[in-house]
Scaffold this active site. Structure first.
Site, mmCIF file in Angstrom:
data_model
loop_
_atom_site.group_PDB
_atom_site.id
_atom_site.type_symbol
_atom_site.label_atom_id
_atom_site.label_comp_id
_atom_site.label_asym_id
_atom_site.label_seq_id
_atom_site.Cartn_x
_atom_site.Cartn_y
_atom_site.Cartn_z
ATOM 1 N N HIS A 22 0.844 -1.206 0.000
ATOM 2 C CA HIS A 22 0.000 0.000 0.000
ATOM 3 C C HIS A 22 0.880 1.258 0.000
ATOM 4 O O HIS A 22 0.613 2.218 -0.732
ATOM 5 C CB HIS A 22 -0.880 0.057 1.266
ATOM 6 C CG HIS A 22 -1.871 -1.064 1.413
ATOM 7 N ND1 HIS A 22 -1.958 -1.835 2.562
ATOM 8 C CD2 HIS A 22 -2.817 -1.538 0.577
ATOM 9 C CE1 HIS A 22 -2.937 -2.724 2.424
ATOM 10 N NE2 HIS A 22 -3.462 -2.573 1.222
ATOM 11 N N LYS A 46 -16.445 -7.834 6.379
ATOM 12 C CA LYS A 46 -15.553 -8.739 7.102
ATOM 13 C C LYS A 46 -15.170 -8.111 8.446
ATOM 14 O O LYS A 46 -15.076 -6.900 8.568
ATOM 15 C CB LYS A 46 -14.319 -9.028 6.251
ATOM 16 C CG LYS A 46 -13.795 -7.834 5.470
ATOM 17 C CD LYS A 46 -12.838 -8.242 4.359
ATOM 18 C CE LYS A 46 -12.532 -7.034 3.460
ATOM 19 N NZ LYS A 46 -11.697 -7.292 2.344
ATOM 20 N N ARG A 95 -2.441 -6.117 -8.353
ATOM 21 C CA ARG A 95 -1.235 -6.926 -8.150
ATOM 22 C C ARG A 95 -1.084 -7.957 -9.248
ATOM 23 O O ARG A 95 -0.050 -8.077 -9.875
ATOM 24 C CB ARG A 95 -1.291 -7.643 -6.786
ATOM 25 C CG ARG A 95 -1.156 -6.706 -5.610
ATOM 26 C CD ARG A 95 -1.603 -7.348 -4.336
ATOM 27 N NE ARG A 95 -2.998 -7.749 -4.431
ATOM 28 C CZ ARG A 95 -3.724 -8.190 -3.423
ATOM 29 N NH1 ARG A 95 -3.178 -8.316 -2.237
ATOM 30 N NH2 ARG A 95 -4.984 -8.513 -3.589
ATOM 31 N N SER A 133 -2.761 -7.953 3.091
ATOM 32 C CA SER A 133 -2.919 -7.843 4.551
ATOM 33 C C SER A 133 -3.321 -9.203 5.127
ATOM 34 O O SER A 133 -2.879 -9.599 6.204
ATOM 35 C CB SER A 133 -3.998 -6.815 4.890
ATOM 36 O OG SER A 133 -3.673 -5.560 4.358
HETATM 37 O O1 PNS Z 1 -9.063 -3.101 0.605
HETATM 38 P P1 PNS Z 1 -10.361 -3.626 0.063
HETATM 39 O O2 PNS Z 1 -11.091 -4.415 1.143
HETATM 40 O O3 PNS Z 1 -10.215 -4.387 -1.207
HETATM 41 O O4 PNS Z 1 -11.263 -2.311 -0.268
HETATM 42 C C1 PNS Z 1 -12.575 -2.434 -0.737
HETATM 43 C C2 PNS Z 1 -13.265 -1.062 -0.787
HETATM 44 C C3 PNS Z 1 -13.186 -0.348 0.540
HETATM 45 C C4 PNS Z 1 -12.617 -0.206 -1.856
HETATM 46 C C5 PNS Z 1 -14.752 -1.309 -1.195
HETATM 47 O O5 PNS Z 1 -15.299 -2.309 -0.377
HETATM 48 C C6 PNS Z 1 -15.638 -0.081 -1.100
HETATM 49 O O6 PNS Z 1 -15.482 0.846 -1.852
HETATM 50 N N1 PNS Z 1 -16.562 -0.072 -0.120
HETATM 51 C C7 PNS Z 1 -17.448 1.055 0.105
HETATM 52 C C8 PNS Z 1 -18.906 0.699 -0.224
HETATM 53 C C9 PNS Z 1 -19.209 0.986 -1.672
HETATM 54 O O7 PNS Z 1 -19.088 2.096 -2.159
HETATM 55 N N2 PNS Z 1 -19.624 -0.065 -2.385
HETATM 56 C C10 PNS Z 1 -19.903 -0.006 -3.804
HETATM 57 C C11 PNS Z 1 -18.594 0.036 -4.587
HETATM 58 S S1 PNS Z 1 -18.669 -0.951 -5.961
#
Ligand code: PNS
Length: 177
Positions: A22, A46, A95, A133
């Site tokens: 990150h 989660k 990645r 992570s």
């Molecule tokens: O590090 P991660 O867990 O892959 O991040 C995922 C994240 C936070 C980018 C995604 O879950 C998110 O944007 N959540 C916010 C809710 C939202 O806007 N959902 C619709 C997006 S398609």
């Protein structure tokens, strides 16, 4: 003279916890924008190991000294948060090809919800292309070495939170290390 619009990017994620992968992305994106907001998702479906406040704190200490980087947390729709913060870009790291499908779905859904906000993908540094992570937590819990994969203060917090699990004692058919 007209005031130039600031280019603000949001880099969203769970960051549970932040890894050097990150940070590599943050380091490479920050010079390309006026402001980079690293946004920690507060209530991921989660169950996170660290609270949002702990994750923000670890990111803040790892990015201290980066003048145009801010760390914040958010809840709800990402694009609504990005709009509130005046961002025109969403940053995500890729990645491997396995990341692509999930990222494509999110990027297209976010574009549908907010066509004025563009998702920008950056390739993870090759040294971190295997890093997540989730794997870092698994390795720590099993007593493995994660130095060089997370900042030292994050490694210390992980060791505090995830004491090494002793082998189960169930040895039939397995070699206990
Ligand atoms: O590090 P991660 O867990 O892959 O991040 C995922 C994240 C936070 C980018 C995604 O879950 C998110 O944007 N959540 C916010 C809710 C939202 O806007 N959902 C619709 C997006 S398609």
């Amino acid at each position: 003279m007209t005031a130039q619009k600031l280019r603000v990017a949001v880099y969203p994620g769970s960051f549970d916890p932040v890894t050097n992968g990150h940070l590599d992305l943050i380091n490479r994106c920050a010079p390309l924008v006026d402001r980079l907001i690293v946004a920690v998702l507060r209530n991921a479906g989660k169950q996170p190991l660290f609270t949002a406040e702990e994750r923000v704190e670890m990111l803040r200490s790892a990015t201290a000294g980066m003048a145009n980087v801010e760390v914040d947390c958010f809840d709800g729709l990402l694009v609504e948060y990005a709009r509130r913060r005046g961002a025109s870009l969403l940053l995500r790291g890729i990645r491997a090809i396995s990341d692509y499908e999930y990222e494509l779905q999110m990027a297209l859904m976010n574009r549908r919800l907010a066509p004025e906000i563009e998702t920008v993908f950056m390739m993870a540094g090759e040294a971190y292309s295997f890093l997540s992570s989730r794997l870092v937590k698994e390795v720590i819990a099993l007593g493995g070495d994660v130095s060089g994969l997370v900042p030292p203060q994050v490694e210390a917090k992980l060791k505090e939170r995830l004491p090494v699990r002793p082998p189960s004692g169930e040895t039939s058919g397995c070699t206990s290390v």
